[in-house]
Scaffold this motif. Structure first.
Motif, PDB file in Angstrom:
ATOM      1  N   THR A 102       1.279  -0.744  -0.243  1.00 26.05           N
ATOM      2  CA  THR A 102       0.091   0.548  -0.321  1.00 26.05           C
ATOM      3  C   THR A 102       0.835   1.412   0.015  1.00 26.05           C
ATOM      4  N   ASN A 103       0.587   2.190  -0.708  1.00 30.80           N
ATOM      5  CA  ASN A 103       1.297   3.401  -0.841  1.00 30.80           C
ATOM      6  C   ASN A 103      -0.588   4.444  -0.495  1.00 30.80           C
ATOM      7  N   GLY A 104      -0.280   5.378   0.542  1.00 29.35           N
ATOM      8  CA  GLY A 104      -1.200   6.113   0.932  1.00 29.35           C
ATOM      9  C   GLY A 104      -2.689   5.313   0.785  1.00 29.35           C
ATOM     10  N   GLN A 105      -3.537   5.730  -0.704  1.00 27.03           N
ATOM     11  CA  GLN A 105      -4.786   5.303  -0.686  1.00 27.03           C
ATOM     12  C   GLN A 105      -4.541   4.358  -1.214  1.00 27.03           C
ATOM     13  N   THR A 106      -3.470   3.568  -2.453  1.00 30.16           N
ATOM     14  CA  THR A 106      -3.063   2.893  -3.378  1.00 30.16           C
ATOM     15  C   THR A 106      -3.030   1.866  -3.210  1.00 30.16           C
ATOM     16  N   CYS A 107      -2.743   1.103  -4.131  1.00 24.19           N
ATOM     17  CA  CYS A 107      -2.606  -0.511  -3.711  1.00 24.19           C
ATOM     18  C   CYS A 107      -2.277  -0.836  -4.697  1.00 24.19           C
ATOM     19  N   SER A 108      -1.452  -1.613  -4.409  1.00 23.00           N
ATOM     20  CA  SER A 108      -0.086  -2.593  -6.007  1.00 23.00           C
ATOM     21  C   SER A 108      -0.028  -4.017  -5.280  1.00 23.00           C
ATOM     22  N   VAL A 109       0.017  -4.561  -6.453  1.00 26.10           N
ATOM     23  CA  VAL A 109       0.357  -6.215  -6.571  1.00 26.10           C
ATOM     24  C   VAL A 109       1.853  -6.937  -7.293  1.00 26.10           C
ATOM     25  N   THR A 110       3.044  -6.681  -6.976  1.00 22.97           N
ATOM     26  CA  THR A 110       4.220  -7.199  -7.927  1.00 22.97           C
ATOM     27  C   THR A 110       4.411  -8.113  -7.312  1.00 22.97           C
ATOM     28  N   ASP A 111       5.624  -9.032  -9.368  1.00 23.57           N
ATOM     29  CA  ASP A 111       5.728 -10.204  -8.904  1.00 23.57           C
ATOM     30  C   ASP A 111       6.954 -10.299  -9.243  1.00 23.57           C
ATOM     31  N   VAL A 112       7.967 -10.751  -8.095  1.00 23.09           N
ATOM     32  CA  VAL A 112       9.146 -10.691  -8.293  1.00 23.09           C
ATOM     33  C   VAL A 112       9.622 -12.126  -9.183  1.00 23.09           C
ATOM     34  N   MET A 113      10.214 -12.196  -9.765  1.00 21.89           N
ATOM     35  CA  MET A 113       9.894 -13.554 -11.028  1.00 21.89           C
ATOM     36  C   MET A 113      11.361 -14.095 -11.788  1.00 21.89           C
ATOM     37  N   LEU A 114      11.744 -15.144 -10.809  1.00 17.79           N
ATOM     38  CA  LEU A 114      12.999 -15.820 -10.853  1.00 17.79           C
ATOM     39  C   LEU A 114      12.916 -16.689 -12.202  1.00 17.79           C
ATOM     40  N   HIS A 115      13.679 -17.039 -13.236  1.00 19.54           N
ATOM     41  CA  HIS A 115      13.500 -18.366 -14.469  1.00 19.54           C
ATOM     42  C   HIS A 115      14.688 -18.973 -14.936  1.00 19.54           C
ATOM     43  N   ALA A 116      14.219 -20.599 -15.070  1.00 21.03           N
ATOM     44  CA  ALA A 116      15.848 -21.357 -15.332  1.00 21.03           C
ATOM     45  C   ALA A 116      15.521 -21.807 -16.111  1.00 21.03           C
ATOM     46  N   ILE A 117      15.720 -22.319 -17.408  1.00 26.09           N
ATOM     47  CA  ILE A 117      15.831 -23.704 -18.270  1.00 26.09           C
ATOM     48  C   ILE A 117      16.793 -24.229 -17.723  1.00 26.09           C
ATOM     49  N   VAL A 118      16.734 -25.365 -17.207  1.00 26.15           N
ATOM     50  CA  VAL A 118      17.529 -26.724 -17.023  1.00 26.15           C
ATOM     51  C   VAL A 118      18.481 -26.794 -18.565  1.00 26.15           C
ATOM     52  N   ALA A 126      20.696 -24.475 -16.590  1.00 25.67           N
ATOM     53  CA  ALA A 126      21.015 -23.524 -15.990  1.00 25.67           C
ATOM     54  C   ALA A 126      21.032 -22.911 -15.114  1.00 25.67           C
ATOM     55  N   LYS A 127      21.110 -21.935 -14.744  1.00 29.57           N
ATOM     56  CA  LYS A 127      20.927 -21.403 -12.989  1.00 29.57           C
ATOM     57  C   LYS A 127      20.422 -20.512 -12.637  1.00 29.57           C
ATOM     58  N   LEU A 128      19.265 -20.229 -12.150  1.00 28.64           N
ATOM     59  CA  LEU A 128      18.239 -19.134 -11.839  1.00 28.64           C
ATOM     60  C   LEU A 128      18.231 -17.901 -12.118  1.00 28.64           C
ATOM     61  N   SER A 129      17.706 -17.373 -13.177  1.00 28.40           N
ATOM     62  CA  SER A 129      18.036 -15.819 -14.242  1.00 28.40           C
ATOM     63  C   SER A 129      17.748 -14.867 -12.561  1.00 28.40           C
ATOM     64  N   ALA A 130      18.282 -13.293 -12.485  1.00 28.86           N
ATOM     65  CA  ALA A 130      18.041 -12.141 -11.767  1.00 28.86           C
ATOM     66  C   ALA A 130      16.840 -12.171 -12.006  1.00 28.86           C
ATOM     67  N   ALA A 131      15.993 -11.434 -10.704  1.00 28.96           N
ATOM     68  CA  ALA A 131      15.042 -11.014 -10.524  1.00 28.96           C
ATOM     69  C   ALA A 131      14.404 -10.450 -11.401  1.00 28.96           C
ATOM     70  N   LYS A 132      13.240 -10.111 -12.225  1.00 27.15           N
ATOM     71  CA  LYS A 132      12.739  -9.658 -12.767  1.00 27.15           C
ATOM     72  C   LYS A 132      11.170  -9.039 -11.974  1.00 27.15           C
ATOM     73  N   THR A 133      10.687  -7.638 -11.384  1.00 22.55           N
ATOM     74  CA  THR A 133      10.011  -7.440 -10.817  1.00 22.55           C
ATOM     75  C   THR A 133       9.123  -6.384 -11.588  1.00 22.55           C
ATOM     76  N   TYR A 134       8.070  -6.921 -11.710  1.00 23.33           N
ATOM     77  CA  TYR A 134       6.663  -6.557 -12.557  1.00 23.33           C
ATOM     78  C   TYR A 134       5.642  -6.042 -12.053  1.00 23.33           C
ATOM     79  N   LEU A 135       4.890  -5.096 -11.760  1.00 22.25           N
ATOM     80  CA  LEU A 135       3.750  -4.499 -11.546  1.00 22.25           C
ATOM     81  C   LEU A 135       2.485  -5.012 -12.019  1.00 22.25           C
ATOM     82  N   CYS A 136       1.804  -5.952 -11.530  1.00 21.13           N
ATOM     83  CA  CYS A 136       0.626  -6.468 -12.198  1.00 21.13           C
ATOM     84  C   CYS A 136      -0.240  -5.693 -11.762  1.00 21.13           C
TER      85      CYS A 136
END
Length: 93
Positions: free
Chosen positions: A40-56, A58-68
């Motif tokens: 929450t930021n005052g009256q505003t509500c937000s949802v974020t997705d911090v995502m890591l992925h890997a193709i086997v 390989a190791k997990l990628s750096a985190a990517k953050t998305y606003l949903c």
């Protein structure tokens, strides 16, 4: 347990309360880890997705953050919509 976690996250979203939900999706050659957070930021509500992925093997990628754009329960699970390059993410029951 997953259904309870989804229900708790949905209730928190409706009330714009701080909450976090972790979700891992795997297949034969891919892994994706999502951490959804309600903030929450005052009256505003937000949802974020911090995502890591890997193709086997390989190791997990750096985190990517998305606003949903929203969260909604559906018959097949919790839908987190409009998460940047990830688009809509379904957390199955």
């Amino acid at each position: 347990m997953a259904k309870q976690a989804e229900a708790c996250f949905w209730q928190a979203y409706q009330k714009c309360q701080l909450a976090t939900l972790g979700f891992a999706s795997t297949s034969v050659d891919m892994a994706a880890l999502h951490t959804f957070s309600i903030r929450t930021n005052g009256q505003t509500c937000s949802v974020t997705d911090v995502m890591l992925h890997a193709i086997v093997p390989a190791k997990l990628s750096a985190a990517k953050t998305y606003l949903c754009t929203g969260v909604a329960p559906k018959s097949d699970g919790l839908h987190v919509s409009g998460c940047g390059d990830e688009g809509d993410v379904i957390v199955p029951m």
